[in-house]
Design a protein around this motif. Sequence first.
Motif, mmCIF file in Angstrom:
data_model
loop_
_atom_site.group_PDB
_atom_site.id
_atom_site.type_symbol
_atom_site.label_atom_id
_atom_site.label_comp_id
_atom_site.label_asym_id
_atom_site.label_seq_id
_atom_site.Cartn_x
_atom_site.Cartn_y
_atom_site.Cartn_z
ATOM 1 N N GLY A 1 -4.570 -40.359 5.961
ATOM 2 C CA GLY A 1 -5.187 -40.988 7.321
ATOM 3 C C GLY A 1 -4.461 -41.020 8.483
ATOM 4 N N GLY A 2 -5.166 -40.745 9.788
ATOM 5 C CA GLY A 2 -4.447 -40.800 10.966
ATOM 6 C C GLY A 2 -4.998 -40.301 11.985
ATOM 7 N N GLN A 3 -4.410 -40.452 13.417
ATOM 8 C CA GLN A 3 -5.369 -40.099 14.336
ATOM 9 C C GLN A 3 -5.024 -38.819 14.811
ATOM 10 O OE1 GLN A 3 -4.290 -42.903 17.714
ATOM 11 N NE2 GLN A 3 -6.097 -44.081 17.091
ATOM 12 N N SER A 4 -3.822 -38.278 14.622
ATOM 13 C CA SER A 4 -3.288 -36.951 15.263
ATOM 14 C C SER A 4 -3.565 -35.853 14.039
ATOM 15 C CB SER A 4 -1.899 -36.934 15.521
ATOM 16 O OG SER A 4 -1.467 -35.718 15.389
ATOM 17 N N ALA A 5 -4.596 -35.036 14.589
ATOM 18 C CA ALA A 5 -4.569 -33.647 13.827
ATOM 19 C C ALA A 5 -3.349 -32.976 13.079
ATOM 20 C CB ALA A 5 -5.747 -32.839 14.272
ATOM 21 N N ASP A 6 -2.485 -33.022 14.386
ATOM 22 C CA ASP A 6 -1.198 -32.190 13.956
ATOM 23 C C ASP A 6 -0.462 -32.722 12.926
ATOM 24 O OD1 ASP A 6 -1.833 -30.149 15.638
ATOM 25 O OD2 ASP A 6 -0.792 -30.917 17.502
ATOM 26 N N ALA A 7 -0.460 -34.241 13.086
ATOM 27 C CA ALA A 7 0.439 -35.024 12.185
ATOM 28 C C ALA A 7 -0.057 -34.929 10.777
ATOM 29 C CB ALA A 7 0.613 -36.490 12.619
ATOM 30 N N LYS A 8 -1.491 -34.960 10.652
ATOM 31 C CA LYS A 8 -2.059 -34.780 9.432
ATOM 32 C C LYS A 8 -1.827 -33.415 8.707
ATOM 33 C CE LYS A 8 -6.146 -36.587 10.696
ATOM 34 N NZ LYS A 8 -7.363 -37.268 10.642
ATOM 35 N N ALA A 9 -1.850 -32.538 9.591
ATOM 36 C CA ALA A 9 -1.530 -31.180 9.114
ATOM 37 C C ALA A 9 -0.262 -30.865 8.613
ATOM 38 C CB ALA A 9 -2.045 -30.181 10.272
ATOM 39 N N LEU A 10 0.671 -31.485 9.250
ATOM 40 C CA LEU A 10 2.064 -31.509 8.615
ATOM 41 C C LEU A 10 2.140 -32.056 7.337
ATOM 42 C CD1 LEU A 10 4.700 -30.183 9.623
ATOM 43 C CD2 LEU A 10 5.303 -32.582 10.468
ATOM 44 N N VAL A 11 1.692 -33.410 7.120
ATOM 45 C CA VAL A 11 1.696 -33.770 5.952
ATOM 46 C C VAL A 11 0.930 -33.122 4.900
ATOM 47 C CG1 VAL A 11 1.282 -36.028 4.622
ATOM 48 C CG2 VAL A 11 2.029 -36.155 7.174
ATOM 49 N N ALA B 1 -2.005 -28.353 -5.192
ATOM 50 C CA ALA B 1 -3.398 -27.857 -5.652
ATOM 51 C C ALA B 1 -4.163 -28.958 -5.856
ATOM 52 C CB ALA B 1 -3.370 -26.824 -6.699
ATOM 53 N N ALA B 2 -4.088 -30.275 -5.509
ATOM 54 C CA ALA B 2 -4.832 -31.224 -5.566
ATOM 55 C C ALA B 2 -5.952 -31.479 -4.457
ATOM 56 C CB ALA B 2 -4.039 -32.423 -5.649
ATOM 57 N N PRO B 3 -6.981 -32.055 -4.588
ATOM 58 C CA PRO B 3 -7.961 -32.194 -3.382
ATOM 59 C C PRO B 3 -7.064 -33.138 -2.444
ATOM 60 C CG PRO B 3 -8.794 -33.224 -5.547
ATOM 61 C CD PRO B 3 -7.749 -32.393 -5.781
ATOM 62 N N ILE B 4 -7.226 -32.766 -1.257
ATOM 63 C CA ILE B 4 -6.335 -33.453 -0.100
ATOM 64 C C ILE B 4 -7.596 -33.888 0.893
ATOM 65 C CG2 ILE B 4 -4.964 -33.271 1.920
ATOM 66 C CD1 ILE B 4 -3.416 -31.320 0.363
ATOM 67 N N ILE B 5 -7.562 -35.359 1.135
ATOM 68 C CA ILE B 5 -8.796 -35.945 1.823
ATOM 69 C C ILE B 5 -8.182 -36.218 3.300
ATOM 70 C CG2 ILE B 5 -10.409 -37.629 2.051
ATOM 71 C CD1 ILE B 5 -9.924 -37.372 -1.322
ATOM 72 N N GLU B 6 -8.471 -35.796 4.411
ATOM 73 C CA GLU B 6 -8.146 -36.186 5.504
ATOM 74 C C GLU B 6 -9.168 -37.106 6.114
ATOM 75 O OE1 GLU B 6 -6.689 -33.333 8.412
ATOM 76 O OE2 GLU B 6 -5.789 -32.069 7.142
ATOM 77 N N THR B 7 -8.572 -38.483 6.838
ATOM 78 C CA THR B 7 -9.488 -39.363 7.014
ATOM 79 C C THR B 7 -8.759 -40.425 8.077
ATOM 80 O OG1 THR B 7 -10.737 -41.228 6.241
ATOM 81 C CG2 THR B 7 -8.608 -40.978 5.286
ATOM 82 N N THR B 8 -9.278 -41.518 8.248
ATOM 83 C CA THR B 8 -8.694 -42.407 9.388
ATOM 84 C C THR B 8 -7.540 -43.245 8.600
ATOM 85 O OG1 THR B 8 -10.196 -44.248 8.917
ATOM 86 C CG2 THR B 8 -10.787 -42.806 10.628
ATOM 87 N N ILE B 9 -6.767 -44.041 9.431
ATOM 88 C CA ILE B 9 -5.815 -44.753 8.458
ATOM 89 C C ILE B 9 -6.422 -45.824 7.859
ATOM 90 C CG2 ILE B 9 -3.942 -46.331 9.322
ATOM 91 C CD1 ILE B 9 -2.636 -44.329 11.183
ATOM 92 N N GLU B 10 -7.385 -46.419 8.790
ATOM 93 C CA GLU B 10 -8.171 -47.684 8.268
ATOM 94 C C GLU B 10 -8.803 -47.228 6.657
ATOM 95 O OE1 GLU B 10 -8.550 -46.783 11.126
ATOM 96 O OE2 GLU B 10 -7.931 -48.334 12.313
ATOM 97 N N ASN B 11 -9.234 -45.815 6.715
ATOM 98 C CA ASN B 11 -9.972 -45.352 5.567
ATOM 99 C C ASN B 11 -9.161 -45.251 4.489
ATOM 100 O OD1 ASN B 11 -12.385 -45.516 6.876
ATOM 101 N ND2 ASN B 11 -12.552 -43.420 7.009
ATOM 102 N N ALA B 12 -7.867 -44.629 4.634
ATOM 103 C CA ALA B 12 -6.783 -44.356 3.914
ATOM 104 C C ALA B 12 -6.357 -45.832 3.130
ATOM 105 C CB ALA B 12 -5.727 -43.732 4.344
ATOM 106 N N GLN B 13 -5.980 -46.514 3.998
ATOM 107 C CA GLN B 13 -5.592 -47.900 3.584
ATOM 108 C C GLN B 13 -6.639 -48.644 2.682
ATOM 109 O OE1 GLN B 13 -4.720 -49.522 7.302
ATOM 110 N NE2 GLN B 13 -2.454 -48.863 7.183
#
Length: 447
Positions: free
Chosen positions: A190-200, A208-220
Amino acid sequence: MSDEERYAKFEVTAPRALPIAVVGGAGYVGSITAVGLAHLGHHVVGVDVNRERLAQLTEGIAPFHEPGLAALLGANLAAGRIRFTDALPEALAEAKVVFVAVNTPRRDNGEADLSHIIDVATGLGRHLQRYTVVAVKSTVPVGAHLTMRRVLEQFGRREGADYDLVANPEFLREGFAVHDFFYPDRVIIGGQSADAKALVRELFEPLAAPIIETTIENAQMTKYAANAFLAMRVSFINEIANICEGVGADIKDVVHGLGYDRRIGHDYLRPGIGFSGPCLPKDLEGLIRLAEDSGYEPFFLKSILEKNEHQRRHILGKVYGLLGTSLYGRRIGVLGLTFKQGTDDIRNSTAPEIVDYLVRRGAEVRTYDPMVGPDTAVAGRPAKSPYEAAAGADLLLLLTSWDEFRALDLERIRREMRLPNLVDGVNALDPAAMRRLGFTYVGVGRP
Ligand SMILES: NC(=O)c1ccc[n+]([C@@H]2O[C@H](COP(=O)([O-])OP(=O)(O)OC[C@H]3O[C@@H](n4cnc5c(N)ncnc54)[C@H](O)[C@@H]3O)[C@@H](O)[C@H]2O)c1
């Protein structure tokens, strides 16, 4: 395939080696994260304030029981991909990504204690030297990232310029933590920055696990919801088990039939003394406080917690049922102290609390757990073996479902005891077999 072979195939599979710091790197989550990322090929520094654990890790010793950790740690130390330090500034000098895996214990009022998170944010504010992605693995309530941001701002750090915050909640299970690092059900970023999420994302892509990108609030919120759901299943099945006792049904068969329903499944439907340990109760309470603070009254979540409290009284009721209302001078053998099998963790475990209760009622309690040493601060007297714990006992109480207890010479156990009372608080044993051996057996939800 052995565990070693299963993990070996991930060695140095990262597309590029990145410098990474893991703060809280000597803890359960931190050390697994640090060792796992090193194994994927990254250059990892584990940072911690616990010097004793740092020294152990530096020598290749796992500071706690976690299958596979010591072997993987040794291999990555030898390959020069991991080291440990208490010097945060030095670790930050290189790191592109800093994982935060410090403890977030429960405060007396149930809310999450963010003091270690604030300490880390303060350290980051003081010592960040260049743009860094800060990925928080610790379980924190929604809003904790705002607190971190404010602390960092006090040092003139700006999100987006000097750092980006990412929420990367951890779902590993103690006892299976190394396995769960390499084979997670999912990775949440979860995060605001697309680049930061891409690095993680890049770091976890080899898994090879499903990776879910979302907001910080949703992740928490996903992390809190997952633990509340698991706690709910435990309280639910304990409720059903207790009803079984009144109506002559057997919870074992009920769970068997229930779990085949694909919408339900078999996991986390083990009746017993209730959920405990370092995560489920703390996170459920944390979610309750979070809900209340946001203006919502979480009656349902509260009932899960209340049911859990009640379950230990229900188990104690079985002890009273066999020994009568005074426990004074009674000898009770207790098998199992950890919050589940496969770990040496007794943090917030129910079993030591039950032992403490029995001791305060005047019972002479002897305890045995395959993973808990005699020096651990638990009430009662430690025994060297289950047989010693049972010797002369008026009642034997099983509180952790270790496989070792199923393999005991139970005939010998019964012979060692003064009275053959057996309360199986975790339904580890077969009632009919125990009765054939001469025990007065009481399980949970079992006729
Ligand atoms: N243990 C689990 O099974 C599990 C699973 C999922 C999520 N979590 C969450 O992960 C977080 C960590 O849990 P854990 O069980 O690994 O805790 P832990 O107590 O084992 O580890 C935390 C580590 O952080 C270190 N630490 C504290 N303050 C520090 C600071 N300012 N700088 C550097 N190090 C510091 C401690 O010394 C300790 O080694 C918690 O939020 C927990 O809820 C735990």
